[in-house]
Design an enzyme around this catalytic site. Structure first.
Site, mmCIF file in Angstrom:
data_model
loop_
_atom_site.group_PDB
_atom_site.id
_atom_site.type_symbol
_atom_site.label_atom_id
_atom_site.label_comp_id
_atom_site.label_asym_id
_atom_site.label_seq_id
_atom_site.Cartn_x
_atom_site.Cartn_y
_atom_site.Cartn_z
ATOM 1 N N LYS A 17 11.652 -4.287 2.349
ATOM 2 C CA LYS A 17 11.396 -2.844 2.324
ATOM 3 C C LYS A 17 12.362 -2.085 3.258
ATOM 4 C CE LYS A 17 6.514 -3.290 1.007
ATOM 5 N NZ LYS A 17 5.124 -2.796 1.264
ATOM 6 N N TYR A 57 4.624 1.617 -8.078
ATOM 7 C CA TYR A 57 3.320 1.556 -7.401
ATOM 8 C C TYR A 57 2.244 2.356 -8.129
ATOM 9 C CZ TYR A 57 5.231 -0.835 -3.276
ATOM 10 O OH TYR A 57 5.790 -1.766 -2.415
ATOM 11 N N PHE A 65 -3.034 6.646 0.473
ATOM 12 C CA PHE A 65 -1.723 6.409 1.089
ATOM 13 C C PHE A 65 -0.571 6.488 0.096
ATOM 14 C CE2 PHE A 65 -3.663 2.243 0.096
ATOM 15 C CZ PHE A 65 -2.685 1.695 -0.725
ATOM 16 N N ARG A 93 2.621 -15.094 -0.913
ATOM 17 C CA ARG A 93 1.654 -14.241 -0.199
ATOM 18 C C ARG A 93 1.275 -14.880 1.145
ATOM 19 N NH1 ARG A 93 0.559 -8.972 -2.212
ATOM 20 N NH2 ARG A 93 -1.063 -9.122 -0.648
ATOM 21 N N THR A 99 -1.467 -7.625 4.641
ATOM 22 C CA THR A 99 -0.851 -6.302 4.490
ATOM 23 C C THR A 99 -0.659 -5.630 5.845
ATOM 24 O OG1 THR A 99 -2.021 -6.111 2.382
ATOM 25 C CG2 THR A 99 -1.075 -4.093 3.286
ATOM 26 N N ARG A 110 5.450 -10.791 7.856
ATOM 27 C CA ARG A 110 4.952 -9.485 8.314
ATOM 28 C C ARG A 110 4.590 -9.509 9.799
ATOM 29 N NH1 ARG A 110 1.557 -7.918 2.823
ATOM 30 N NH2 ARG A 110 3.149 -6.581 1.879
ATOM 31 N N ASN A 120 5.648 -2.409 6.246
ATOM 32 C CA ASN A 120 5.306 -3.810 6.505
ATOM 33 C C ASN A 120 6.336 -4.806 5.971
ATOM 34 O OD1 ASN A 120 4.665 -3.488 3.846
ATOM 35 N ND2 ASN A 120 2.502 -4.031 4.031
ATOM 36 N N HIS A 123 7.469 -6.796 0.236
ATOM 37 C CA HIS A 123 6.520 -6.773 -0.872
ATOM 38 C C HIS A 123 6.422 -8.176 -1.443
ATOM 39 C CE1 HIS A 123 4.525 -5.588 -4.625
ATOM 40 N NE2 HIS A 123 5.367 -6.407 -5.238
ATOM 41 N N GLU A 134 6.999 -6.765 -12.474
ATOM 42 C CA GLU A 134 7.806 -6.216 -11.378
ATOM 43 C C GLU A 134 9.243 -6.739 -11.424
ATOM 44 O OE1 GLU A 134 3.889 -5.757 -8.482
ATOM 45 O OE2 GLU A 134 5.436 -7.223 -7.957
HETATM 46 N N1 UDP Z 1 -0.302 0.489 2.230
HETATM 47 C C1 UDP Z 1 -0.470 1.508 3.145
HETATM 48 N N2 UDP Z 1 -1.720 1.725 3.682
HETATM 49 C C2 UDP Z 1 -2.787 0.962 3.329
HETATM 50 C C3 UDP Z 1 -2.614 -0.067 2.402
HETATM 51 C C4 UDP Z 1 -1.364 -0.280 1.866
HETATM 52 O O1 UDP Z 1 0.490 2.214 3.474
HETATM 53 O O2 UDP Z 1 -3.894 1.203 3.840
HETATM 54 C C5 UDP Z 1 1.038 0.253 1.652
HETATM 55 C C6 UDP Z 1 1.708 -0.987 2.248
HETATM 56 O O3 UDP Z 1 3.115 -0.741 2.315
HETATM 57 C C7 UDP Z 1 1.373 -2.043 1.209
HETATM 58 C C8 UDP Z 1 1.479 -1.236 -0.089
HETATM 59 O O4 UDP Z 1 0.926 0.020 0.243
HETATM 60 O O5 UDP Z 1 2.270 -3.136 1.263
HETATM 61 C C9 UDP Z 1 0.738 -1.815 -1.271
HETATM 62 O O6 UDP Z 1 -0.621 -2.046 -0.904
HETATM 63 P P1 UDP Z 1 -1.363 -3.391 -1.285
HETATM 64 O O7 UDP Z 1 -2.797 -3.201 -1.019
HETATM 65 O O8 UDP Z 1 -0.963 -3.809 -2.680
HETATM 66 O O9 UDP Z 1 -0.792 -4.428 -0.209
HETATM 67 P P2 UDP Z 1 0.190 -5.685 -0.376
HETATM 68 O O10 UDP Z 1 -0.074 -6.290 -1.732
HETATM 69 O O11 UDP Z 1 1.596 -5.144 -0.236
HETATM 70 O O12 UDP Z 1 -0.176 -6.610 0.758
HETATM 71 MG MG MG Z 2 -0.088 -5.423 -3.605
#
Ligand code: UDP
Ligand code: MG
Length: 145
Positions: A17, A57, A65, A93, A99, A110, A120, A123, A134
């Site tokens: 990112k 997204y 958010f 993952r 996250t 992360r 973070n 992705h 994707e």
């Molecule tokens: N995100 C955020 N605030 C939150 C949750 C997610 O800004 O409370 C952002 C963060 O960059 C995250 C992305 O949105 O990686 C996608 O969210 P997701 O829940 O899919 O998390 P991920 O799969 O990336 O762990």
């Molecule tokens: Mg996700």
């Protein structure tokens, strides 16, 4: 699912990112990824437009958010890649961690490189189906090796 359609299970999609690119962590993150046994089968240095980020997204469009997320994801260059490994989605993952970096396990990407829950560092796709969607969003067939 179509009859005879075999879902690819050994690929995932990732982006380094804008925060991690800006902070100089491309090399460190790629080293963690390859050291964990992932093979890079497609890779591109690019920047998402705001529209690209909104489309990528779209599943999060109702989340509070969303605006911040798509603005951040289009704020600077990213590295997009398709990775291959047995059990790729789940293993990746695990490699990137939770996250929220404050909740991410020690040694995860992360935990090491993220600055906040929004910024973070990386992705990682959450399912084989989303990995395929994707990957196709960023790469043409001839760019995947
Ligand atoms: N995100 C955020 N605030 C939150 C949750 C997610 O800004 O409370 C952002 C963060 O960059 C995250 C992305 O949105 O990686 C996608 O969210 P997701 O829940 O899919 O998390 P991920 O799969 O990336 O762990
Ligand atoms: Mg996700």
């Amino acid at each position: 699912m179509q009859k005879n359609f075999k879902m690819i299970q050994n690929r995932t999609f990732t982006m380094i990112k804008p925060d991690a690119v800006a902070n100089g962590h491309i090399g460190g993150i790629l080293e963690k990824i390859t050291a964990a046994g992932f093979k890079i089968i497609a890779m591109k240095y690019s920047q998402l437009s705001l529209r690209d980020a909104q489309a990528f997204y779209a599943v999060h469009s109702e989340r509070p958010f969303f605006g911040e997320l798509v603005e951040f994801m289009s704020s600077g260059p990213i590295v997009a890649a398709i990775l291959e490994k047995d059990n790729a989605v789940e293993d990746f993952r695990a490699l990137i961690g939770a996250t929220n970096p404050e909740e991410a396990a020690e040694g995860t990407i992360r935990k090491i490189y993220a600055t906040s829950i929004g910024e973070n560092a990386v992705h990682g796709s959450d399912s084989d189906e989303n990995a395929a969607i994707e990957g196709a969003f960023h790469f043409a067939g001839k760019e995947i090796f």
